[in-house]
Design an enzyme around this catalytic site. Structure first.
Site, PDB file in Angstrom:
ATOM      1  N   CYS A 103       0.804  -1.225   0.000  1.00 59.79           N
ATOM      2  CA  CYS A 103       0.000   0.000   0.000  1.00 59.79           C
ATOM      3  C   CYS A 103       0.837   1.276   0.000  1.00 59.79           C
ATOM      4  O   CYS A 103       0.285   2.378  -0.058  1.00 59.79           O
ATOM      5  CB  CYS A 103      -0.945   0.001   1.196  1.00 59.79           C
ATOM      6  SG  CYS A 103      -2.049  -1.429   1.228  1.00 59.79           S
TER       7      CYS A 103
ATOM      8  N   HIS B 137      -1.997   8.179   5.965  1.00 65.07           N
ATOM      9  CA  HIS B 137      -2.403   6.908   5.359  1.00 65.07           C
ATOM     10  C   HIS B 137      -3.835   6.597   5.807  1.00 65.07           C
ATOM     11  O   HIS B 137      -4.657   6.195   4.995  1.00 65.07           O
ATOM     12  CB  HIS B 137      -1.435   5.811   5.787  1.00 65.07           C
ATOM     13  CG  HIS B 137      -1.609   4.520   5.070  1.00 65.07           C
ATOM     14  ND1 HIS B 137      -1.559   4.422   3.688  1.00 65.07           N
ATOM     15  CD2 HIS B 137      -1.830   3.256   5.521  1.00 65.07           C
ATOM     16  CE1 HIS B 137      -1.744   3.162   3.326  1.00 65.07           C
ATOM     17  NE2 HIS B 137      -1.915   2.437   4.417  1.00 65.07           N
TER      18      HIS B 137
ATOM     19  N   GLU C  38      -0.293   4.950  13.389  1.00 62.39           N
ATOM     20  CA  GLU C  38       0.065   6.192  12.718  1.00 62.39           C
ATOM     21  C   GLU C  38      -0.033   7.385  13.667  1.00 62.39           C
ATOM     22  O   GLU C  38       0.825   8.272  13.655  1.00 62.39           O
ATOM     23  CB  GLU C  38      -0.826   6.415  11.495  1.00 62.39           C
ATOM     24  CG  GLU C  38      -0.417   7.628  10.683  1.00 62.39           C
ATOM     25  CD  GLU C  38      -0.999   7.653   9.286  1.00 62.39           C
ATOM     26  OE1 GLU C  38      -0.487   8.421   8.451  1.00 62.39           O
ATOM     27  OE2 GLU C  38      -1.953   6.899   9.009  1.00 62.39           O
TER      28      GLU C  38
ATOM     29  N   LYS D 293      -9.246   8.397   2.657  1.00 58.84           N
ATOM     30  CA  LYS D 293      -9.843   7.079   2.451  1.00 58.84           C
ATOM     31  C   LYS D 293     -11.300   7.012   2.885  1.00 58.84           C
ATOM     32  O   LYS D 293     -12.036   6.126   2.461  1.00 58.84           O
ATOM     33  CB  LYS D 293      -8.994   6.016   3.136  1.00 58.84           C
ATOM     34  CG  LYS D 293      -7.633   5.845   2.448  1.00 58.84           C
ATOM     35  CD  LYS D 293      -6.802   4.759   3.094  1.00 58.84           C
ATOM     36  CE  LYS D 293      -5.499   4.541   2.326  1.00 58.84           C
ATOM     37  NZ  LYS D 293      -4.561   5.669   2.426  1.00 58.84           N
TER      38      LYS D 293
ATOM     39  N   HIS E 154      -9.685   2.727  -0.171  1.00 59.16           N
ATOM     40  CA  HIS E 154      -8.256   2.399  -0.184  1.00 59.16           C
ATOM     41  C   HIS E 154      -7.894   1.776  -1.531  1.00 59.16           C
ATOM     42  O   HIS E 154      -8.242   0.634  -1.822  1.00 59.16           O
ATOM     43  CB  HIS E 154      -7.948   1.431   0.952  1.00 59.16           C
ATOM     44  CG  HIS E 154      -6.493   1.258   1.230  1.00 59.16           C
ATOM     45  ND1 HIS E 154      -5.501   1.728   0.393  1.00 59.16           N
ATOM     46  CD2 HIS E 154      -5.843   0.654   2.278  1.00 59.16           C
ATOM     47  CE1 HIS E 154      -4.322   1.424   0.890  1.00 59.16           C
ATOM     48  NE2 HIS E 154      -4.504   0.778   2.041  1.00 59.16           N
TER      49      HIS E 154
ATOM     50  N   PHE F 168       1.658  -3.720   3.817  1.00 69.22           N
ATOM     51  CA  PHE F 168       1.996  -5.065   4.262  1.00 69.22           C
ATOM     52  C   PHE F 168       3.497  -5.299   4.090  1.00 69.22           C
ATOM     53  O   PHE F 168       4.119  -4.801   3.154  1.00 69.22           O
ATOM     54  CB  PHE F 168       1.238  -6.109   3.453  1.00 69.22           C
ATOM     55  CG  PHE F 168      -0.232  -6.210   3.798  1.00 69.22           C
ATOM     56  CD1 PHE F 168      -0.743  -5.669   4.958  1.00 69.22           C
ATOM     57  CD2 PHE F 168      -1.100  -6.881   2.945  1.00 69.22           C
ATOM     58  CE1 PHE F 168      -2.083  -5.776   5.285  1.00 69.22           C
ATOM     59  CE2 PHE F 168      -2.444  -6.999   3.256  1.00 69.22           C
ATOM     60  CZ  PHE F 168      -2.934  -6.443   4.422  1.00 69.22           C
TER      61      PHE F 168
END
Length: 408
Positions: A163, A303, A314, A332, A337, A396
């Site tokens: 991502c 993010h 975060e 998002k 996403h 990931f």
């Protein structure tokens, strides 16, 4: 202090997102603070059947010469690249094609092609498998097709950091320009994962919002009631040049890419380091690379996935870097996403945020988690004079990437 000579000029933007086709349409959609999530017929029958698709997009929009051989993620990338080139006042017929590079980030490339081809194999029909199955779907084809479409014969490749891919691509493009390998780089990300296998997989991992009965309010970044993200798709391309190259063309940059930082958690194959050490390192590196101090950052485009683990991590990382974190937002909640394209779309919106002095709101944010001590822009856009902004991405494998943009 800041060293302008290391900055990279951003002279053009091209965006295809669930909020709109085109940078301007995407920006307007972001300012509404409304989600684009809806029920998705292609996910019918799955436990989670909602997504954020680019509603009006069709691969035929790139023209019959190309559409027949392009999967959705590649067609989006080509369309975004064309817009970015036009926005930058570039004419491919005039540039030195050997000095024009392309770097595209993608997390999964394209799974849509494989569904039909695997079915043929399962039905014992191997000779019916398309000869184009590979060339339509492998990760580098978005970059390759952009080069074919625009005549860009410089360095050309794909990067994949889950991502964080779109953000990583911009950092790598920055490095190519700093090294003198290119005069112009088209960089960004492209992804289309609104398909059954990714949807089922992310659901099994517990990453998707379960609010299928209320798609519009499903993804709630940093909210106490958040329960996951909504799958999306899209593409964004930015035109990067050294400032002197843009100046020689008589083009005023939209903004500057001033800093890039990256790290790996080396903690878990999917979950982020809960203490945010890797994210903190990437953010700090980006700010240092820009020749700035944390207090110089006016805004963070996070993010902000809306998952329990990511948002807490975060927030902890931002509190570690910033004694008093600046105003933050997450896109998002509005556009879902888009995995490998997310960071590129967010980078493009961050550039427009600096230009307009306006921070888009975090859709669906109502009640900040008690453990998240951040100034979250929600409900309506916030006017703010900004000189520098940060955009973050995490993926990931513990992949972390951050970019610092400076106002032009």
């Amino acid at each position: 202090m800041h060293q302008p000579s290391t900055d990279i000029a951003i002279t053009g933007l091209g965006v295809v997102s669930p909020a709109g086709i085109g940078a301007s349409a995407t920006w307007k959609g972001m300012l509404t603070g409304r989600s684009t999530a809806t029920r998705d017929p292609q996910l019918s029958g799955l436990p989670v059947d909602i997504s954020c698709r680019v509603a009006d997009f069709d691969t035929r929009m790139v023209g019959p010469k190309h559409a027949w051989r392009l999967d959705r993620f590649t067609a989006m990338a080509v369309l975004a690249a064309r817009e970015a080139v036009t926005d930058a006042h570039l004419n491919p017929a005039d540039w030195d094609r050997t000095r024009v590079g392309v770097v595209i980030g993608t997390g999964t490339a394209s799974m849509e092609r494989y569904f039909g081809e695997f079915a043929k194999l399962a039905d014992q029909r191997p000779l019916e498998i398309s000869a184009l199955a590979i060339t339509r779907s492998v990760p580098n084809m978005a970059a390759a097709e952009i080069a074919l479409d625009l005549g860009a014969a410089g360095p050309n490749f794909a990067v994949s950091t889950a991502c964080a891919s779109g953000t990583t691509a911009l950092g790598v493009a920055r490095d190519l320009l700093r090294a003198g390998s290119c005069d112009i780089v088209l960089a960004g990300g492209a992804e289309s994962v609104c398909n059954p296998v990714p949807a089922a997989c992310f659901h099994r991992m517990g990453a998707l919002s379960q609010r299928t009965d209320d798609p519009e309010h499903a993804c709630r970044p940093f909210d106490s009631a958040r329960d996951g993200f909504v799958l999306a798709e899209g593409a964004a391309l930015l035109i990067l040049e050294r400032p002197e190259h843009a100046q020689a063309r008589g083009v005023r940059p939209r903004a500057y890419l001033a800093g890039y930082g990256a790290s790996c958690d080396a903690y878990h194959f999917a979950a982020p380091d809960p203490d945010g050490h890797g994210a903190t390192a990437a953010i700090t590196a980006a700010i240092t690379d820009a020749g700035l101090l944390p207090g110089d950052i006016d805004h963070v485009n996070t993010h902000g996935t809306g998952t329990r683990l990511n948002d807490l991590m975060e927030a902890k990382a931002l509190r570690a870097v910033f004694p008093q974190p600046p105003a933050v937002t997450s896109l998002k909640g509005t556009i879902g996403h888009a995995i490998g394209a997310a960071g590129a779309i967010e980078a493009a919106v961050t550039v427009m945020t600096l230009q307009h002095g306006l921070i888009p709101p975090t859709a669906n944010h109502e009640d900040t988690d008690i453990d998240i001590d951040l100034d979250i822009v929600a409900k309506v856009p916030r006017e703010l004079t900004m000189t520098a902004a940060l955009s973050t991405s995490f993926g990931f494998g513990g992949q972390n990437a951050a970019l610092v943009f400076r106002a032009a």
